[in-house]
Design a protein around this motif. Structure first.
Motif, mmCIF file in Angstrom:
data_model
loop_
_atom_site.group_PDB
_atom_site.id
_atom_site.type_symbol
_atom_site.label_atom_id
_atom_site.label_comp_id
_atom_site.label_asym_id
_atom_site.label_seq_id
_atom_site.Cartn_x
_atom_site.Cartn_y
_atom_site.Cartn_z
ATOM 1 N N SER A 41 0.833 -1.201 0.000
ATOM 2 C CA SER A 41 0.000 0.000 0.000
ATOM 3 C C SER A 41 0.865 1.247 0.000
ATOM 4 O O SER A 41 1.991 1.256 0.496
ATOM 5 N N GLY A 42 0.315 2.306 -0.592
ATOM 6 C CA GLY A 42 0.975 3.606 -0.590
ATOM 7 C C GLY A 42 -0.050 4.684 -0.305
ATOM 8 O O GLY A 42 -1.239 4.518 -0.595
ATOM 9 N N GLY A 43 0.422 5.798 0.264
ATOM 10 C CA GLY A 43 -0.500 6.860 0.611
ATOM 11 C C GLY A 43 0.195 8.186 0.801
ATOM 12 O O GLY A 43 1.296 8.399 0.288
ATOM 13 N N ILE A 44 -0.424 9.082 1.556
ATOM 14 C CA ILE A 44 0.094 10.441 1.658
ATOM 15 C C ILE A 44 1.264 10.555 2.635
ATOM 16 O O ILE A 44 1.839 11.634 2.774
ATOM 17 N N ASP A 45 1.651 9.449 3.298
ATOM 18 C CA ASP A 45 2.855 9.486 4.135
ATOM 19 C C ASP A 45 4.105 9.125 3.339
ATOM 20 O O ASP A 45 5.205 9.018 3.915
ATOM 21 N N ASN A 46 3.954 8.921 2.019
ATOM 22 C CA ASN A 46 5.065 8.703 1.072
ATOM 23 C C ASN A 46 5.664 7.302 1.120
ATOM 24 O O ASN A 46 6.396 6.920 0.202
ATOM 25 N N ASP A 47 5.433 6.548 2.179
ATOM 26 C CA ASP A 47 6.033 5.218 2.321
ATOM 27 C C ASP A 47 5.210 4.162 1.592
ATOM 28 O O ASP A 47 3.984 4.287 1.463
ATOM 29 N N ILE A 48 5.896 3.115 1.147
ATOM 30 C CA ILE A 48 5.212 1.928 0.617
ATOM 31 C C ILE A 48 5.295 0.863 1.709
ATOM 32 O O ILE A 48 6.389 0.491 2.144
#
Length: 346
Positions: free
Chosen positions: A198-205
């Motif tokens: 998953s990826g999101g607005i915290d930049n991490d995968i």
């Protein structure tokens, strides 16, 4: 499913790079008004334009057998098209009460899965056009959805509520919920469906282990929201794009080195619209493509990291691009409400 719309009147086919090439227009009667370049695919014309959507198109993908194309977006409708011939609209699937953010085909081509801003994930029977399941559980917009490649019909989804949910299409509620701190904008299964990425607005995968129901590891490198991800055809690599204007390839094999980012590509742009741009691999893994806010379709060579094609034509943000599973054809969907199928070199 609605009645069929009329096939488009014709497709305007721009010339390729050679000055001697001409423009060809293929009409209803398939008559070639002017001949163009040597052909590389079975498309009726080198470029086909599909119109009919009433709003921005956010997502579009070829079926695994390459015969059909599905598209959806702000108008809450899912359009089914034929890829060959006149690219006819086979029907329209209705049922979502919010924008359709992402769609996926099942491997057997019988089912479509969609994520929507109406807080639901839906499963559709492609043959009948009927919605066969509506998965409720997210508290707000569902941005992304993915289907397992093999095994039981597992579905994963990500939402602005900060959760990644795991579903079984044969059951009613979710199987498990992974709690993330921030909004989730893209998800995919690993090749064996033992992990969710998953990826999101915290930049991490983030890689979530479905056997232990916990976070396995993170991959850091993007410096802004991850908007799209796609597993490579062989399941060894993950392709991502983010609002930092980079496209990256990550090694997601079990015993890969700690530094998993192996390639970085540049060119595509996330503009002020901040749309959730998506990515795709060619069938042999030699090329990758990504949507772009600057209205161009970008295709890179995975070995040299060079831009092979920067294709014009759209008048709005190109939100998703997808490679045909067998032929050198690229599809693009855009906020200009248009879909293009285009031949590329072999």
């Amino acid at each position: 499913m609605d009645l069929k719309r009329k096939a488009m009147e014709g497709a305007l086919v721009p010339a390729k790079k050679s000055k001697t090439d001409s423009i060809a227009i293929y009409g209803r009667d398939n008559a070639v008004i002017e001949a163009g370049s040597a052909r590389t695919s079975n498309l009726e014309a080198p470029i086909m334009l599909l119109t009919g959507h009433e709003g921005e198109i956010f997502c579009g993908k070829f079926s695994p057998d390459g015969q059909y194309f599905a598209s959806a977006g702000f108008d809450r409708l899912i359009y089914l098209w034929t890829v060959y011939g006149e690219c006819q609209n086979l029907g329209i699937l209705k049922g979502h009460s919010g924008a359709v953010m992402e769609l996926q085909w099942s491997t057997d081509i019988n089912t479509l899965c969609t994520a929507s801003s109406d807080k639901t994930v839906a499963l559709w029977d492609v043959m009948t056009g009927q919605r066969i399941k509506r998965l409720k559980g997210h508290q707000t917009f569902v941005n992304t959805v993915n289907l397992a490649r093999r095994g039981p019909q597992l579905i994963c989804s990500g939402s602005d509520d900060g959760t990644v949910k795991l579903w079984d299409s044969r059951k009613k509620g979710e199987i498990w919920t992974f709690q993330n701190t921030y909004q989730v904008t893209s998800v995919t299964f690993s090749d064996t469906a033992e992990q969710i990425m998953s990826g999101g607005i915290d930049n991490d995968i983030k890689i979530w282990d479905l056997r232990k129901n916990s976070l396995l590891y993170r991959m850091r490198g993007h410096s802004d929201t991850v908007t799209g991800m796609r597993l490579s055809p062989d399941g060894s690599y993950l392709l991502t794009t983010a609002m930092d204007n980079t496209v990256r390839i990550w090694d997601v094999r079990p015993f890969a080195p700690q530094e998993r980012c192996v390639k970085i590509f540049q060119g595509n742009q996330h503009t002020f619209e901040k749309n959730l741009l998506r990515v795709s691999w060619s069938a042999d893994g030699s090329q990758v493509t990504a949507g772009s806010g600057d209205r161009f379709v970008y295709i890179w060579d995975t070995t040299s990291r060079r831009i092979l094609y920067k294709l014009p034509g759209h008048a709005g943000s190109v939100n998703e691009t997808d490679f045909h599973p067998f032929e050198p054809i690229i599809a693009s969907v855009s906020s200009d409400k248009k879909i293009y199928f285009g031949e590329i070199g072999t």
